[in-house]
Design an enzyme around this catalytic site. Structure first.
Site, mmCIF file in Angstrom:
data_model
loop_
_atom_site.group_PDB
_atom_site.id
_atom_site.type_symbol
_atom_site.label_atom_id
_atom_site.label_comp_id
_atom_site.label_asym_id
_atom_site.label_seq_id
_atom_site.Cartn_x
_atom_site.Cartn_y
_atom_site.Cartn_z
ATOM 1 N N ASP A 114 25.866 38.505 48.404
ATOM 2 C CA ASP A 114 25.970 39.906 48.797
ATOM 3 C C ASP A 114 24.590 40.480 49.090
ATOM 4 O O ASP A 114 23.577 39.980 48.579
ATOM 5 C CB ASP A 114 26.628 40.720 47.684
ATOM 6 C CG ASP A 114 28.059 40.289 47.409
ATOM 7 O OD1 ASP A 114 28.746 39.913 48.379
ATOM 8 O OD2 ASP A 114 28.472 40.316 46.232
ATOM 9 N N ALA A 172 24.956 40.073 42.167
ATOM 10 C CA ALA A 172 24.564 40.559 43.496
ATOM 11 C C ALA A 172 23.050 40.517 43.635
ATOM 12 O O ALA A 172 22.318 40.936 42.738
ATOM 13 C CB ALA A 172 25.081 41.973 43.711
ATOM 14 N N HIS A 202 36.308 37.881 56.903
ATOM 15 C CA HIS A 202 35.065 38.396 56.319
ATOM 16 C C HIS A 202 34.644 39.673 57.044
ATOM 17 O O HIS A 202 34.753 39.760 58.272
ATOM 18 C CB HIS A 202 33.970 37.335 56.437
ATOM 19 C CG HIS A 202 32.751 37.637 55.621
ATOM 20 N ND1 HIS A 202 31.826 38.590 55.984
ATOM 21 C CD2 HIS A 202 32.315 37.103 54.449
ATOM 22 C CE1 HIS A 202 30.866 38.632 55.081
ATOM 23 N NE2 HIS A 202 31.140 37.745 54.135
ATOM 24 N N SER A 240 41.940 26.561 37.987
ATOM 25 C CA SER A 240 40.528 26.710 37.673
ATOM 26 C C SER A 240 40.264 28.190 37.478
ATOM 27 O O SER A 240 41.053 29.038 37.905
ATOM 28 C CB SER A 240 39.643 26.131 38.787
ATOM 29 O OG SER A 240 39.994 26.668 40.053
ATOM 30 N N PHE A 297 37.213 47.133 45.150
ATOM 31 C CA PHE A 297 36.597 45.881 45.569
ATOM 32 C C PHE A 297 37.259 45.353 46.838
ATOM 33 O O PHE A 297 36.593 44.817 47.722
ATOM 34 C CB PHE A 297 36.682 44.855 44.437
ATOM 35 C CG PHE A 297 35.831 43.639 44.676
ATOM 36 C CD1 PHE A 297 34.476 43.764 44.913
ATOM 37 C CD2 PHE A 297 36.384 42.374 44.659
ATOM 38 C CE1 PHE A 297 33.676 42.653 45.137
ATOM 39 C CE2 PHE A 297 35.607 41.250 44.894
ATOM 40 C CZ PHE A 297 34.246 41.394 45.129
ATOM 41 N N HIS A 356 27.703 29.137 40.772
ATOM 42 C CA HIS A 356 27.428 29.796 42.048
ATOM 43 C C HIS A 356 25.937 29.720 42.364
ATOM 44 O O HIS A 356 25.084 29.810 41.479
ATOM 45 C CB HIS A 356 27.850 31.263 41.989
ATOM 46 C CG HIS A 356 29.321 31.466 42.033
ATOM 47 N ND1 HIS A 356 29.899 32.578 42.620
ATOM 48 C CD2 HIS A 356 30.353 30.716 41.577
ATOM 49 C CE1 HIS A 356 31.228 32.495 42.515
ATOM 50 N NE2 HIS A 356 31.514 31.378 41.877
ATOM 51 N N ARG A 398 26.467 32.628 50.814
ATOM 52 C CA ARG A 398 25.369 33.435 51.367
ATOM 53 C C ARG A 398 24.910 34.444 50.330
ATOM 54 O O ARG A 398 23.723 34.636 50.104
ATOM 55 C CB ARG A 398 25.830 34.158 52.629
ATOM 56 C CG ARG A 398 24.712 34.910 53.343
ATOM 57 C CD ARG A 398 25.257 35.937 54.308
ATOM 58 N NE ARG A 398 25.872 37.065 53.619
ATOM 59 C CZ ARG A 398 26.427 38.102 54.239
ATOM 60 N NH1 ARG A 398 26.474 38.122 55.556
ATOM 61 N NH2 ARG A 398 26.951 39.085 53.545
ATOM 62 N N GLU A 433 37.316 31.512 37.212
ATOM 63 C CA GLU A 433 35.981 32.064 37.423
ATOM 64 C C GLU A 433 35.625 33.040 36.310
ATOM 65 O O GLU A 433 36.438 33.883 35.927
ATOM 66 C CB GLU A 433 35.904 32.782 38.770
ATOM 67 C CG GLU A 433 34.508 33.366 39.047
ATOM 68 C CD GLU A 433 34.417 34.020 40.398
ATOM 69 O OE1 GLU A 433 34.435 33.271 41.393
ATOM 70 O OE2 GLU A 433 34.334 35.268 40.464
ATOM 71 N N GLN A 484 38.650 34.270 49.011
ATOM 72 C CA GLN A 484 38.627 35.602 48.435
ATOM 73 C C GLN A 484 40.058 35.945 48.022
ATOM 74 O O GLN A 484 41.021 35.372 48.541
ATOM 75 C CB GLN A 484 38.121 36.596 49.486
ATOM 76 C CG GLN A 484 37.988 38.027 49.019
ATOM 77 C CD GLN A 484 37.064 38.160 47.833
ATOM 78 O OE1 GLN A 484 37.525 38.025 46.693
ATOM 79 N NE2 GLN A 484 35.796 38.416 48.072
ATOM 80 N N ARG A 538 38.395 38.472 31.312
ATOM 81 C CA ARG A 538 39.538 39.052 30.595
ATOM 82 C C ARG A 538 40.678 38.047 30.689
ATOM 83 O O ARG A 538 41.426 38.050 31.673
ATOM 84 C CB ARG A 538 39.932 40.402 31.199
ATOM 85 C CG ARG A 538 38.852 41.470 31.077
ATOM 86 C CD ARG A 538 39.226 42.714 31.867
ATOM 87 N NE ARG A 538 38.194 43.724 31.786
ATOM 88 C CZ ARG A 538 38.161 44.702 30.892
ATOM 89 N NH1 ARG A 538 39.124 44.793 29.997
ATOM 90 N NH2 ARG A 538 37.187 45.572 30.898
ATOM 91 N N HIS A 594 42.966 29.143 41.902
ATOM 92 C CA HIS A 594 41.697 29.519 41.279
ATOM 93 C C HIS A 594 41.780 30.983 40.859
ATOM 94 O O HIS A 594 41.968 31.867 41.710
ATOM 95 C CB HIS A 594 40.545 29.318 42.256
ATOM 96 C CG HIS A 594 39.193 29.604 41.676
ATOM 97 N ND1 HIS A 594 38.592 28.784 40.742
ATOM 98 C CD2 HIS A 594 38.324 30.627 41.893
ATOM 99 C CE1 HIS A 594 37.406 29.278 40.417
ATOM 100 N NE2 HIS A 594 37.223 30.401 41.089
#
Length: 288
Positions: free
Chosen positions: A101, A43, A143, A7, A210, A69, A99, A9, A170, A265, A259
């Site tokens: 950012d 965000a 997290h 899958s 990131f 999302h 939740r 994103e 993540q 890109r 995923h």
């Protein structure tokens, strides 16, 4: 070895040029017969309408499932649930419930006065509608807001107990991060699917920045490898090899779904999929 389900994103475009990049990405990756495309939320909820429009068009043009999302940031409960209903009306019945950012100018999440206080409340509300497949985030390297890895895993368990169907992690840089996390989740009694999130690195400086923000551990050997690859102008070759090797290791350990975070890109993601044996199955039509 069975081929992995994949899958992808993508993020919603803010300009005409970005829109073309999104559709080029869809054209490049839809033939790989993904389980779904996911469309991110900016965000602070800044791309709410763009996310809806991109998810709608991507679903209509690709005929593939799209997982939109949805976050708790900057909106009341009523506004958030109205957005969910808009997704459903557009034929988007998969949601990645997060939740979100912190909003711009803040360094921690502050709930809207009339909004959901956390992702668990959002998941519970979506589950009550009984209209959506609900995916959630998971964090192999813990997290940043979690007090410990134990707390991190217990919170993921709360998400599943609230009604989540599947988790997407993540990104991480070493397969051991995911495999250790998978074992810890199983020991905690989590039985629902946890899909590793894979970041093919198109820009090491951006990926590193990131990673520092989201708590992803950066191995020293990777810092050295990219420093040498950038000097020799071989970063794309290094990224393809490292990503394909990591995915192959995960598959050897029983992982059956991947995923990919494409950043709109597609080339590197497509090359990695090809290296894994995932090749085009169909063509994408009616994209304009």
């Amino acid at each position: 070895m069975p081929l992995p389900a994949v899958s992808f994103e993508v993020f919603p475009p803010k300009t005409v040029d970005a829109a073309f990049r999104l559709w080029d990405t869809a054209q490049a990756l839809a033939p790989l017969a993904p389980r779904f495309f996911s469309v991110t939320y900016g965000a602070g909820g800044t791309t709410r309408d763009l996310t809806h429009d991109a998810a709608h068009v991507l679903h209509r043009t690709s005929k593939l499932p799209v997982s939109a999302h949805l976050t708790c940031v900057g909106a009341s409960v009523a506004e958030t649930m109205e957005q969910a209903e808009k997704f459903h009306a557009a034929g988007v019945t998969d949601i990645v419930a997060l939740r979100g950012d912190p909003q711009d100018g803040t360094d921690r999440f502050i709930p809207h006065p009339d909004g959901f206080k956390n992702s668990v409340e959002l998941i519970e509300a979506l589950a009550l509608l009984d209209k959506f497949t609900i995916r959630v985030g998971a964090y192999p390297d813990c997290h940043p807001d979690a007090a410990s890895q134990h707390a991190n895993i217990q919170y993921l368990k709360r998400k599943f107990d609230a009604g989540a169907d599947e988790a997407i992690t993540q990104f991480f840089f070493e397969p051991e991060s995911f495999l250790r996390f998978r074992d810890q989740c199983a020991a905690a009694g989590i039985t629902r699917p946890i899909v590793p999130g894979i970041l093919p690195i198109t820009n090491w400086a951006s990926a590193r920045k990131f990673a520092l923000c989201c708590g992803t551990k950066i191995p020293a050997w990777m810092e050295d490898a990219y420093a040498k690859a950038e000097r020799d102008n071989r970063t794309e070759l290094l990224s393809t090899a490292l990503c394909a090797e990591m995915c192959s290791t995960l598959m050897d350990e029983g992982v059956d779904a991947l995923h990919f975070y494409t950043l709109n890109r597609p080339d590197l993601t497509r090359n990695v999929c090809r290296a894994l044996g995932v090749t085009p199955q169909s063509s994408l039509a009616n994209v304009a």
